[in-house]
Motif scaffolding. Structure first.
Motif, PDB file in Angstrom:
ATOM      1  N   ALA A   1       0.841  -1.207   0.000  1.00 47.48           N
ATOM      2  CA  ALA A   1       0.000   0.000   0.000  1.00 47.48           C
ATOM      3  C   ALA A   1       0.874   1.254   0.000  1.00 47.48           C
ATOM      4  O   ALA A   1       0.581   2.229  -0.691  1.00 47.48           O
ATOM      5  CB  ALA A   1      -0.917  -0.021   1.212  1.00 47.48           C
ATOM      6  N   ASP A   2       1.964   1.212   0.767  1.00 57.79           N
ATOM      7  CA  ASP A   2       2.855   2.372   0.823  1.00 57.79           C
ATOM      8  C   ASP A   2       3.508   2.620  -0.532  1.00 57.79           C
ATOM      9  O   ASP A   2       3.865   3.754  -0.858  1.00 57.79           O
ATOM     10  CB  ASP A   2       3.930   2.175   1.895  1.00 57.79           C
ATOM     11  CG  ASP A   2       3.353   2.387   3.297  1.00 57.79           C
ATOM     12  OD1 ASP A   2       2.246   2.952   3.392  1.00 57.79           O
ATOM     13  OD2 ASP A   2       4.001   1.966   4.277  1.00 57.79           O
ATOM     14  N   ALA A   3       3.686   1.564  -1.311  1.00 56.07           N
ATOM     15  CA  ALA A   3       4.293   1.738  -2.630  1.00 56.07           C
ATOM     16  C   ALA A   3       3.282   2.310  -3.624  1.00 56.07           C
ATOM     17  O   ALA A   3       3.618   2.564  -4.781  1.00 56.07           O
ATOM     18  CB  ALA A   3       4.836   0.407  -3.139  1.00 56.07           C
ATOM     19  N   GLY A   4       2.065   2.488  -3.169  1.00 55.89           N
ATOM     20  CA  GLY A   4       1.102   3.163  -4.031  1.00 55.89           C
ATOM     21  C   GLY A   4       0.108   2.242  -4.717  1.00 55.89           C
ATOM     22  O   GLY A   4      -0.631   2.671  -5.594  1.00 55.89           O
ATOM     23  N   TYR A   5       0.118   0.963  -4.348  1.00 55.89           N
ATOM     24  CA  TYR A   5      -0.837   0.037  -4.978  1.00 55.89           C
ATOM     25  C   TYR A   5      -1.925  -0.340  -3.984  1.00 55.89           C
ATOM     26  O   TYR A   5      -1.690  -0.417  -2.785  1.00 55.89           O
ATOM     27  CB  TYR A   5      -0.111  -1.228  -5.467  1.00 55.89           C
ATOM     28  CG  TYR A   5       0.925  -0.935  -6.515  1.00 55.89           C
ATOM     29  CD1 TYR A   5       0.559  -0.581  -7.807  1.00 55.89           C
ATOM     30  CD2 TYR A   5       2.280  -0.999  -6.203  1.00 55.89           C
ATOM     31  CE1 TYR A   5       1.513  -0.293  -8.761  1.00 55.89           C
ATOM     32  CE2 TYR A   5       3.246  -0.713  -7.151  1.00 55.89           C
ATOM     33  CZ  TYR A   5       2.859  -0.361  -8.439  1.00 55.89           C
ATOM     34  OH  TYR A   5       3.797  -0.075  -9.383  1.00 55.89           O
ATOM     35  N   GLU A   6      -3.076  -0.629  -4.535  1.00 48.80           N
ATOM     36  CA  GLU A   6      -4.193  -1.010  -3.675  1.00 48.80           C
ATOM     37  C   GLU A   6      -4.035  -2.433  -3.145  1.00 48.80           C
ATOM     38  O   GLU A   6      -3.550  -3.312  -3.852  1.00 48.80           O
ATOM     39  CB  GLU A   6      -5.500  -0.953  -4.463  1.00 48.80           C
ATOM     40  CG  GLU A   6      -6.203   0.374  -4.365  1.00 48.80           C
ATOM     41  CD  GLU A   6      -7.511   0.300  -5.126  1.00 48.80           C
ATOM     42  OE1 GLU A   6      -8.394  -0.478  -4.701  1.00 48.80           O
ATOM     43  OE2 GLU A   6      -7.623   1.011  -6.141  1.00 48.80           O
ATOM     44  N   VAL A   7      -4.486  -2.619  -1.928  1.00 52.36           N
ATOM     45  CA  VAL A   7      -4.433  -3.941  -1.318  1.00 52.36           C
ATOM     46  C   VAL A   7      -5.821  -4.296  -0.791  1.00 52.36           C
ATOM     47  O   VAL A   7      -6.489  -3.452  -0.201  1.00 52.36           O
ATOM     48  CB  VAL A   7      -3.437  -3.965  -0.129  1.00 52.36           C
ATOM     49  CG1 VAL A   7      -3.476  -5.314   0.580  1.00 52.36           C
ATOM     50  CG2 VAL A   7      -2.033  -3.648  -0.601  1.00 52.36           C
ATOM     51  N   VAL A   8      -6.234  -5.519  -1.054  1.00 51.18           N
ATOM     52  CA  VAL A   8      -7.432  -6.038  -0.407  1.00 51.18           C
ATOM     53  C   VAL A   8      -6.951  -7.018   0.648  1.00 51.18           C
ATOM     54  O   VAL A   8      -6.313  -8.017   0.328  1.00 51.18           O
ATOM     55  CB  VAL A   8      -8.347  -6.765  -1.416  1.00 51.18           C
ATOM     56  CG1 VAL A   8      -9.580  -7.309  -0.710  1.00 51.18           C
ATOM     57  CG2 VAL A   8      -8.726  -5.848  -2.558  1.00 51.18           C
ATOM     58  N   LEU A   9      -7.202  -6.700   1.904  1.00 49.01           N
ATOM     59  CA  LEU A   9      -6.740  -7.569   2.995  1.00 49.01           C
ATOM     60  C   LEU A   9      -7.954  -8.320   3.549  1.00 49.01           C
ATOM     61  O   LEU A   9      -8.904  -7.711   4.037  1.00 49.01           O
ATOM     62  CB  LEU A   9      -6.064  -6.729   4.092  1.00 49.01           C
ATOM     63  CG  LEU A   9      -5.663  -7.473   5.368  1.00 49.01           C
ATOM     64  CD1 LEU A   9      -4.723  -8.632   5.088  1.00 49.01           C
ATOM     65  CD2 LEU A   9      -4.998  -6.518   6.362  1.00 49.01           C
ATOM     66  N   VAL A  10      -7.875  -9.641   3.437  1.00 47.17           N
ATOM     67  CA  VAL A  10      -8.989 -10.468   3.888  1.00 47.17           C
ATOM     68  C   VAL A  10      -8.605 -11.170   5.188  1.00 47.17           C
ATOM     69  O   VAL A  10      -7.574 -11.831   5.251  1.00 47.17           O
ATOM     70  CB  VAL A  10      -9.345 -11.518   2.808  1.00 47.17           C
ATOM     71  CG1 VAL A  10     -10.361 -12.499   3.338  1.00 47.17           C
ATOM     72  CG2 VAL A  10      -9.877 -10.825   1.567  1.00 47.17           C
ATOM     73  N   GLU A  11      -9.415 -10.979   6.197  1.00 47.28           N
ATOM     74  CA  GLU A  11      -9.153 -11.616   7.498  1.00 47.28           C
ATOM     75  C   GLU A  11     -10.411 -12.374   7.920  1.00 47.28           C
ATOM     76  O   GLU A  11     -11.522 -11.869   7.835  1.00 47.28           O
ATOM     77  CB  GLU A  11      -8.779 -10.547   8.532  1.00 47.28           C
ATOM     78  CG  GLU A  11      -8.798 -11.010   9.980  1.00 47.28           C
ATOM     79  CD  GLU A  11      -7.856 -12.167  10.274  1.00 47.28           C
ATOM     80  OE1 GLU A  11      -6.679 -12.096   9.872  1.00 47.28           O
ATOM     81  OE2 GLU A  11      -8.297 -13.161  10.877  1.00 47.28           O
ATOM     82  N   ARG A  12     -10.185 -13.603   8.363  1.00 52.02           N
ATOM     83  CA  ARG A  12     -11.317 -14.459   8.717  1.00 52.02           C
ATOM     84  C   ARG A  12     -12.003 -14.018  10.012  1.00 52.02           C
ATOM     85  O   ARG A  12     -13.197 -14.125  10.174  1.00 52.02           O
ATOM     86  CB  ARG A  12     -10.744 -15.868   8.872  1.00 52.02           C
ATOM     87  CG  ARG A  12     -11.691 -16.888   9.360  1.00 52.02           C
ATOM     88  CD  ARG A  12     -11.219 -18.247   8.957  1.00 52.02           C
ATOM     89  NE  ARG A  12     -10.026 -18.640   9.712  1.00 52.02           N
ATOM     90  CZ  ARG A  12      -9.396 -19.798   9.535  1.00 52.02           C
ATOM     91  NH1 ARG A  12      -9.822 -20.628   8.625  1.00 52.02           N
ATOM     92  NH2 ARG A  12      -8.336 -20.109  10.241  1.00 52.02           N
TER      93      ARG A  12
END
Lengths: 288, 138, 331, 1114
Positions: free
Chosen positions: D160-171
């Motif tokens: 994310a810091d590098a400028g790309y989107e992240v989808v973080l999935v947590e159960r």
């Protein structure tokens, strides 16, 4: 009883044809020898009275469904034949809604040859425990009482007990006779490739020669391509003009598949066939 | 003394494990009988039984199919499929009188040069013990 | 007076023939009655209805090499196959002999098939009359008969304690042993054979080509090659070149118009791709095209295809259906 | 026509030393289609390559065979050489005459012969080679991270810091993973939460991170750069966008279950967040389906809901829960046959909850305390509904309809409302005033009841403007037995008998009374007869006790009161003398085959007749409809009941519905209520012109698994009863009901099967109006270019080790439990206490390698962190309480690396005084309230036994639940222990064999925190290096399908490990297989599986391999 079955099938056929549910009913009629039976395609109600069913009705008619994939068809199916329908459904060759299955609860059929119908049930019928079709829309006939099936693979075991050299000699003699008429393939509900490997030119797996080496590859791979797929209708062996015991091969593989994977072809349309899947931890005598 | 019978062998080795294992045997200068002819395939699961049958027809006394150990397949599952396929082919061939021992299916990893050497040596000995296959007239 | 050979002398004669030539005769193997080379006279089956396969194999093998290619030091040479031994085909029935005569027409018409010609030339046909025609025999309707000696070299008809000997050709005369004697003896009458309405069939066929009958008939046909391979007059084949072990040869093998790819041409097009068209071809070949081309029906009425067909495609039924159909359609 | 050039390498003497090169070159020249052959000293050298390039030009070569080393060594080198010479690089084939020949053999002749063969094979093969072209595809620069533990957090932040989107999935509801559960970290003793929570917050607030907590990966399709993933957002029942995290819902939630976060040591509510610092700070309601009690109830009354509220003393609220479904809490609390209790899960532990008694309690509580008049629901609908019959079915139907806003009128033929409740159930079971109050409540809700109003003509009702009618007329007449003398005076029918008694008529009975039948009516009649003064009452029943349909408790009470039961007997004749009843003749019965009802059919025993002298006979053998009283034109079933459509309860007359005993025949009150409710749904739909049947019957999904772990048995509270002595001659109520304390205690026995009890208290307090109890789970789709798997580990369950007392003794705990106790925010507020008695432990024994390094558990690996955390615990225990003495039993001690690990253990031993003992434990047992740990001190070679207060099992680590399923979903490899498999254990530790899917953290193997963080960063770097490109290059050795040969069996789609084959429709309407070349990895499984040979593999085609085989031994 026998006449009754034919009539019941005929009545159903009449109903299906006149209501337009199907365009054709595939059943049996008396052959020109007056003794045996032959397949009959009924397109109109005027022919339904020709339909018969008795213990000479040995053909597996389900193979014909492959010629009528896009048309609504009813087919008369014995329990063994009905497994082919599941096979073809599983392999996405036919659509369930296009097929109306007139199942016959089966007491077994006899060995027939031209002009002759045997007195006793076919060996496979004597070993059979599937007396009701595994899939059907309408059922005629009555299944015989259940009996404990005898040793189903006596002939396979006998062959296994022979020495490798004896087995090799036996099969060589059998395969040498083969004239590659492909009747076994043409009659088999599982052999529906548009171009069989044996007739392909590129790659040229097997040449045109009707000779022992070619015959061996043909018969071996034919059997192998039916692993987990042969439904035991025995049509290949019946039609072989040179009496090659093809079912012995098929049943050997059927036995292996049953013992290793607990799988029987055509018992359901949904079951995953053995070569489509695997178990990580299975012991198959390889690399152990 | 008669010249020792030299069996002919074809080996279908997967690129990722067994072919590399055979490379490793060479790199480690492990010697083994020169009877085997190796055909590189991407995966043991790529080997069509027809290729095995053609090898026998061509005159092979034994055929080796070798891939990654279960669980190690580069393609995750290829060797599991191969295992099923060849378990059945072996039974069928045996039933036809071509001894099970003539079709070996083994798992050799990229690091198992020694295992490959042992495998080829023992296979050669096994085939010598079985003797030549009987001729199928052409 | 009639020429006669006793059973004992016949055996002696056959023993002699086995020594001198290849003797092919009906023998039983694996429960199948087939024409095969014999080495013992007692293996020969004399009393039979019909063999499973016809004896056409003796002249037109399931598979045979036509010629080999020899390459040496950059030179290429074709080595044609030859027939180098004499053969006696013993025990064939008149219908099978007639089948051979029919096959002679295409094979020996110019340009003649030399290998077939050699087989024919070096083979002598010693026939037996058909004493017990099967229910599916109809030779008399096809221009033959159970006792018809026409296409044989020798016909041996069982009578009393031996056989009446009829040498039909010079080749037959030559092969007879000295133990043949003259005797006053009456030949038994030929058995009767159920006729089929074959009269004028060739012409009627012309009119029913487009009838939907054929595709309906083909509904149950599984398109195997059995009928063609058991037929004494089916002579289709395929030719392929083989290179193996440094040897190159041209091979001919049986093929059948019933097999799905038979008429497929380069590019994938198949003029007879439908089942109905293929099955129709078989009957048209026998009953229409062959007579047109060679002046005789292409069927001998041996009934083998009827017996062997797994789904009871019965040529007798086809003939009578066609007659009915023709009558309905009119000229 | 191929023009093949063959180049043989000497490789110095590596090949030339064993293989006769000139002989090989000469042989090569004679091979088919070979136009040129030469040898080189080092083919891979620049001069060697130049020579190939020249030969290609000079001899117009279009195929090249190089006999040299392994293709694995130099294939790419020589492909470049071909490309430089203008040939397609894939027109190359190598004969491996070094590794597979010269290096492996010593016999020069045999080696030369083999080399020639290998080249022959290569020549045969290369003739079939075709030019191949690598492919380029685009990519989505967006990453999916699975798992919000420290590794996943690190990876997400880096990307994310590098400028790309992240989808973080947590159960779980919150990110944080295992690290969040830790108190301190080793060897620095940092506060775990202090270093972790800032990171968690960062994730929660990062504009590039889309955090999907309480979510799981459902499906993955696509390929590197272009994955499509489906994510299952588990039902949270609280809208995340609205929830403010205030926690009011949890405060009022009556349900408490074990806290997973606290490893079962504390409780949490059904509405919860796992820990106060949770990210996101959004509550979740833990709803697991419907509780068995509610599923079993025909009317679907939410028993768990009101039981939970009773346990909290919220009696008024509990009553509301009942009335949400039906208006008869007091009636059902007394006379219901309570199918809920039969299915109660508590029954599998000890005894079912006394649900009926609890319901009665809350009803009585209100009755006693007095209730406010309810506000009638507003009348929103125009169409009037008529209900005929004021029994439970009719009133339940009326109640539901009036709440839907309909004006409802109930027509009752008799002088008082209530139907069978009023006239069929004796006072001692259901006092009239109790029923009066319930009916009053219904009337207060707006239902109009007209008594003395029989209805004979439905048309009339419709004419009065009613839009629909419900018939709840019951089965009020007694059936006859059909035996001689049945009409004699002194013979009575149970319903008539009870009705008269209830109506206050003067009814007398003789001294000896026989009651025929085995149902509730028979029991009621017999007990009423006793109360009216009968001296002896006999019940005559034709089957055995097991078949009696009456409630068991009722039968028991009847017998206690003196009723005698004559089983397996049936009356055959009523005996009279001079017109007066004298007795009955009976016959003995025996039981035969089961009949249609499933009960065994009674068969008379011939000649077993006997007589009973009685003064009265009361017949209670069945009830039937009063057809005379019913409107005409209704259709009946063969059983004489009203014929209705099963799901909608519609009769043959349009707009007329029916339910209750009139349809089912005699049944329980709750069944009648259920029918009334169903009819109400139908009537509502009917009046609104909707489809009546759609979506019905609606089956409630029963909760699948109920945790019963650690539930201590506790007997069910029994119902206090009126003394038997006080019952005679009075109709006083027999059951006395629970008091408050009993009720609360009983309610606390509830297992809270469905966790959330659906009491809806939370809805009342949520100011944000964020609660949606009906909202289900949701599937969302995301497109990503790369996936990082950081699914982590969990400790082995310590209760699986009874040999160390795990699961056997409360004071044997798992290490993570100790960790939770040490945490200031933990269940004990940071105090280490013995679970058994809450005392401070003085002697603590640690047992290491529990479950790990153990072949029996299949976890033969070292879990890597246990030695260190045991040292940490020993140090911390000493800090918590200087008097604590720790013993550590170890196998061997592992403290690798230069990061003070070894020294940390020294500190535990020297500074914290932990005693390290090498050896395994043989037994842990309890003695005098302490745990005796006996084992062996291998260093001194003597047995030791330590009396401990607390035993801590240092259980090993194993992959999280569902790791293997996750790997299968992603199509990545995993090992037999279910750890994810790296592409290469040394060189590619964060990659998988599937391009674009990376690994981070302990999903791969047990790692400690810094290793997980490093891996998270490493995986992020791999993703970023992928995102540094605008396209992706894929290998051209992919499968292809011959559309004419393909028969569409699709076996290939089943064997393809990469889901790279999909069905496709041809122009002529056939279904065939089609390869997605970007997904295809070129394994060729499909090729070998394809019977007609329709699939082929570029670079390893059937033709190529067959050519090799055919070239052998020629």
């Amino acid at each position: 009883m026998r006449q009754e079955l034919g009539q019941q099938i005929g009545e159903k056929a009449r109903e299906l044809l006149s209501s337009g549910v199907v365009e054709c009913v595939i059943g049996y009629e008396r052959a020109t020898d007056g003794v045996t039976a032959r397949p009959l395609f009924v397109y109109g109600v005027e022919d339904v009275d020709r339909l018969i069913f008795d213990d000479t009705c040995i053909h597996n008619l389900t193979r014909y469904l492959l010629n009528r994939r896009d048309k609504n068809t009813a087919v008369v199916a014995k329990p063994c034949d009905s497994r082919a329908i599941n096979l073809l459904l599983n392999e996405k060759q036919i659509e369930r809604e296009k097929v109306f299955i007139i199942g016959v609860a089966c007491q077994g059929v006899v060995e027939t040859r031209w002009n002759q119908a045997g007195e006793t049930l076919q060996a496979r019928c004597q070993l059979c425990s599937q007396h009701t079709p595994v899939v059907y829309d309408f059922l005629v006939g009555e299944a015989p009482p259940e009996q404990p099936p005898p040793e189903a693979y006596a002939d396979v075991l006998e062959m296994e007990a022979r020495s490798a050299a004896e087995r090799e000699a036996f099969w060589q003699e059998q395969f040498d006779r083969c004239i590659r008429c492909y009747a076994c393939r043409q009659v088999c509900p599982g052999c529906y490739c548009s171009e069989c490997f044996v007739e392909q030119l590129d790659p040229l797996w097997v040449g045109i020669r009707i000779a022992p080496a070619e015959n061996q590859i043909w018969n071996t791979i034919r059997a192998f391509h039916l692993v987990g797929r042969c439904i035991g209708c025995n049509e290949c062996e019946r039609v072989c003009p040179l009496n090659i015991p093809l079912s012995l091969l098929n049943r050997k593989l059927e036995k292996e598949v049953w013992e290793l994977f607990g799988f029987q072809a055509g018992m359901s349309a949904e079951a995953v066939p053995p070569f489509a899947t695997f178990e990580k931890e299975e012991k198959l005598g390889i690399g152990e | 003394m008669a010249v020792e019978y030299q069996p002919r062998m074809v080996g279908f080795l997967c690129n990722w494990c067994s072919y590399a294992g055979a490379d490793m045997a060479g790199t480690s200068r492990m010697t083994y009988p020169p009877n085997i002819r190796i055909i590189r395939v991407p995966c043991s699961g790529r080997v069509d039984p027809l290729l095995v049958m053609k090898s026998f027809e061509q005159g092979a006394d034994g055929v080796l199919v070798s891939g990654c150990h279960p669980g190690d397949c580069h393609y995750t599952e290829g060797n599991y499929h191969a295992r099923r396929r060849f378990a059945l082919l072996r039974s069928l061939l045996d039933f036809l009188g071509i001894e099970k021992e003539r079709l070996r299916v083994e798992w050799v990893s990229a690091s198992e040069g020694g295992r490959f050497k042992e495998l080829v040596s023992s296979f050669t000995e096994e085939l010598q013990r079985l003797g030549p296959r009987s001729e199928v007239s052409p | 007076m009639t020429r006669f050979i006793s059973k004992k002398d016949l055996i002696t004669w056959l023993e002699k023939l086995i020594q001198e030539r290849i003797l092919i005769a009906p023998t039983t193997k694996n429960g199948l009655l087939l024409f095969q080379p014999v080495s013992e006279v007692e293996d020969i089956v004399l009393d039979f209805q019909n063999t499973e396969l016809s004896p056409k194999e003796c002249f037109f093998s399931a598979t045979e090499t036509l010629f080999a290619v020899k390459r040496e030091d950059g030179r290429t040479e074709l080595v044609p196959a030859t027939v180098d031994r004499d053969t006696v085909l013993f025990g064939l029935h008149p219908c099978d002999a007639m089948g051979m005569a029919i096959n002679d027409k295409p094979f020996l018409a110019e340009p003649a098939d030399t290998l077939y010609g050699q087989h024919r030339a070096r083979t002598t046909l010693i026939g037996l009359p058909c004493s017990k025609p099967t229910t599916e025999c109809f030779c008399t309707s096809m221009g033959g008969g159970p006792h018809d000696p026409t296409h044989l070299d020798v016909l041996l008809t069982e009578a009393e304690d031996g056989y009446i000997v009829q040498a039909v050709t010079g080749k037959g005369e030559e092969i007879l042993p000295s133990s043949v004697v003259e005797r006053e003896i009456v030949s038994p009458p030929p058995p009767s054979v159920e006729p089929v309405p074959a009269a004028g069939i060739s012409e009627v066929m012309e009119r029913v080509f487009e009838a939907p009958y054929w595709s309906r008939l083909a509904d149950r046909c599984i398109h195997c090659n059995i009928c063609a391979y058991v037929c004494p007059t089916c002579y289709c084949f395929d030719v392929r070149d083989y290179a193996n072990g440094g040897r190159i040869e041209r091979v001919r093998s049986w093929e059948s118009c019933q097999s799905p790819g038979f008429t497929r041409i380069a590019g994938g097009y198949d003029p007879r791709s439908s089942k109905g068209a293929r099955l129709r071809q078989r009957f048209y070949h026998k009953l229409r095209y062959f007579p047109q081309e060679f002046g005789a029906l292409g069927c001998v009425g041996c009934g083998r295809c009827i017996r062997a067909c797994p789904v009871n495609i019965d040529i007798r039924e086809v003939i009578s259906d066609v007659q009915k159909l023709g009558a309905k359609i009119g000229t | 026509m191929a023009r093949i050039g063959v180049f043989i390498c000497h490789c110095g003497t590596n090949i030339a030393g064993t293989v006769n090169i000139p002989e090989v070159v000469e042989a090569a020249k004679k091979m088919p289609q070979v136009v040129y052959a030469e040898d080189n000293r080092f083919t891979c050298s620049e001069p060697g390559q130049a020579s190939i390039r020249e030969a290609i030009k000079e001899y117009q070569l279009n195929r090249v065979v190089i006999g040299a080393c392994s293709p694995r060594m130099h294939e790419s080198t020589f492909r470049r050489t071909l490309a430089e010479a203008g040939l397609n690089p894939y027109l190359l084939e190598m004969g491996n005459i070094r590794e597979h020949c010269s290096w492996a053999h010593t016999d020069k002749g045999a080696a030369t012969e083999k080399a020639i063969d290998l080249l022959k094979m290569a020549v045969a093969r290369v003739a079939w080679h075709e030019p191949l072209f690598p492919r380029q595809t685009g990519l989505t620069k967006r990453a999916l991270v699975i798992g919000g533990g420290i590794a996943g957090i690190q990876a997400s932040l880096d990307i994310a810091d590098a400028g790309y989107e992240v989808v973080l999935v947590e159960r779980e509801p919150s990110i944080g993973g295992r690290m969040a559960q830790l108190d301190k970290t080793f060897p620095t003793l940092d506060c775990s939460a202090c270093i972790l929570t800032p990171r968690m917050t960062q994730v929660g607030q990062h504009p590039n991170i889309k955090l999907l907590s309480y979510s799981e990966l459902d499906e993955v399709s696509g390929y590197v750069g272009n994955f499509k993933v489906k994510i299952r957002r588990k039902a949270r029942y609280i809208d995340e966008t609205k929830c403010t995290g205030c926690g009011e819902c949890a405060t009022v939630c009556p349900v408490e279950v074990e806290s997973e976060f606290n490893e079962g040591l504390g409780k949490r509510k059904a509405a919860y967040i796992p820990f106060p610092q949770a990210v996101p700070n959004k509550y979740v309601i833990d709803k697991r389906g419907y509780p068995p009690c509610r599923v079993a109830c025909p009317a679907g009354v939410n028993a768990q809901g009101y039981v939970a509220l009773i346990s909290q003393g919220k009696f008024k609220e509990a009553l509301e829960v009942v009335r949400r479904t039906m208006p008869f809490p007091a009636v059902c609390g007394r006379v219901c046959n309570h199918p809920c209790e039969l299915d109660c899960e508590r029954g599998t532990v000890d005894e079912p909850i006394a649900i009926r008694a609890l319901k009665r309690f809350i009803a009585d509580y209100e009755l006693k305390a007095g209730r406010e008049k309810p506000t009638p629901p507003s009348r929103t609908k125009e169409e009037k509904v008529a209900i005929i019959g004021s029994g439970p079915a009719g009133l339940a139907c009326a109640y539901d309809l009036v709440r839907e806003g309909y004006p409802v009128t109930v027509f009752e033929a008799l002088p008082q409302p209530g139907g069978l409740l009023r006239y069929g159930i004796p006072e001692y079971r259901l006092p009239q005033e109790v029923l009066d109050d319930e009916i009053k409540y219904i009337q207060e809700m707006g239902v109009e009841i007209r008594t003395n109003s029989p209805v004979k003509d439905l048309g009339q009702i419709f004419n009065q403007g009613y839009g629909a009618i419900f018939l709840g007329t019951g089965a009020p007449t007694s059936q006859k037995m059909g035996i001689p003398g049945e009409d004699a005076p002194g013979v009575r029918h149970a319903l008539d008998f009870l009705r008269r008694v209830n109506a206050g008529e003067k009814v007398t009975v003789g001294d000896r009374v026989a009651v025929i039948g085995g149902g509730n009516a028979a029991i009621d009649a017999s007990r009423v007869a006793l109360r009216l003064g009968a001296k002896e009452v006999f019940i005559v029943y034709r089957r055995s006790r097991a078949e009696m349909p009456a409630q068991k408790t009722e039968i028991e009470e009847a017998e206690r009161e003196g009723v005698k039961i004559n089983l397996l007997a049936a009356p055959t004749k009523v005996l009279t003398r001079d017109g007066k009843l004298t007795g009955i003749e009976c016959i003995r019965m025996e039981l035969g085959e089961p009949d249609a009802s499933g009960r065994r059919r009674p068969i008379p025993v011939k000649g077993s007749e006997f007589t009973m002298d009685v003064d009265n006979v009361i017949i209670a053998v069945g009830q039937a409809l009063d057809k005379e009283a019913l409107p005409k034109d209704l259709a009946y079933t063969a059983w004489g009941t009203l014929q209705v459509e099963q799901t909608t309860l519609q009769t043959n007359i349009d707009g007329v519905f029916a339910g209750g005993d009139a349809v089912s025949g005699p049944a329980g009150v709750i069944e009648a209520i259920a029918a009334g409710k169903e009819a109400a749904i139908s009537i509502d739909r009917y009046l609104r012109g909707l489809d009546l049947a759609e979506g019905r019957p609606q089956a409630l999904k029963k909760v699948e698994k109920v945790s019963k772990e650690g539930v201590e048995t506790k007997p069910r509270k029994s119902m206090p009863l009126l003394d038997v002595g006080k019952r005679g001659g009075s109709l006083a109520e027999v059951e006395l009901g629970f008091d408050e304390k009993t009720a609360i205690e009983e309610a606390n026995r509830c297992l809270s099967c469905a966790v959330c009890s659906d009491c809806r208290e939370c809805e009342k307090v949520c100011e944000a109006e964020a609660i949606y109890h009906e909202r289900g789970e949701e599937l969302i789709e995301e497109e990503v270019g790369a996936i990082i798997v950081a699914s982590g580990v969990k400790p082995l369950d310590h209760t699986l080790f009874p040999e160390y007392g795990g699961g056997k003794y409360a004071d044997v705990i798992g290490a993570l439990q100790l960790e939770r106790m040490m945490s200031a925010a933990g269940p004990t507020g940071g105090e280490v206490l013995r679970p058994s008695n809450g005392a401070h432990p003085k002697t603590v024994v640690f047992i290491s390698c529990v479950g790990s390094r153990d072949e029996r558990t299949g976890k033969d690996y070292c879990s890597r962190v246990c030695c260190m955390y045991m040292a940490k615990h020993a140090i911390l225990l000493k800090e918590h309480d200087p008097e604590t003495q720790s013993y550590i039993f170890y196998t061997d001690l592992r403290g690798p690396g230069g990061k003070m690990f070894e020294q940390f253990m020294w500190r535990a031993e020297r500074k914290a005084g932990a005693i390290y003992l090498r050896g395994r434990i043989s037994d842990v047992y309890q003695k005098d309230g302490r745990l005796m740990v006996s084992g062996e001190d291998q260093e001194r070679n003597e047995p030791v036994e330590i009396a401990a207060d607390l035993v801590v099992l240092a259980t090993g680590l194993m992959p999280s639940d569902g790791a293997a399923e996750l790997a299968r979903t992603l199509n990545i490899s995993y090992d037999v222990k279910n750890f994810m498999l790296e592409a290469h254990p040394k060189l590619r530790p964060v990659e998988t064999n599937t391009d674009g899917i990376f690994l981070a953290g302990a999903a791969v193997a047990p790692f400690d925190i810094p290793e997980c963080v490093a891996q998270g960063g490493g995986a992020a770097a791999k993703v970023l290096s992928l995102f540094g490109h605008d396209t992706i290059t894929t290998e051209p050795t992919t499968a292809m399908v011959d559309a004419l040969r393909c028969i569409g069996c699709l076996l290939c789609t089943q064997v393809c490990p990469f889901s790279a084959i999909d069905p496709e429709l041809t122009r002529d309407g056939r279904t065939i297989a089609a390869i997605n070349e970007t997904l295809c990895k070129g394994c060729g499984l499909c090729v070998a599986a394809c019977r007609p040979g329709a699939v082929n593999l570029r670079g390893f085609s059937d033709q190529q391999l067959l050519a090799e085989v055919k070239s052998l031994w020629q």
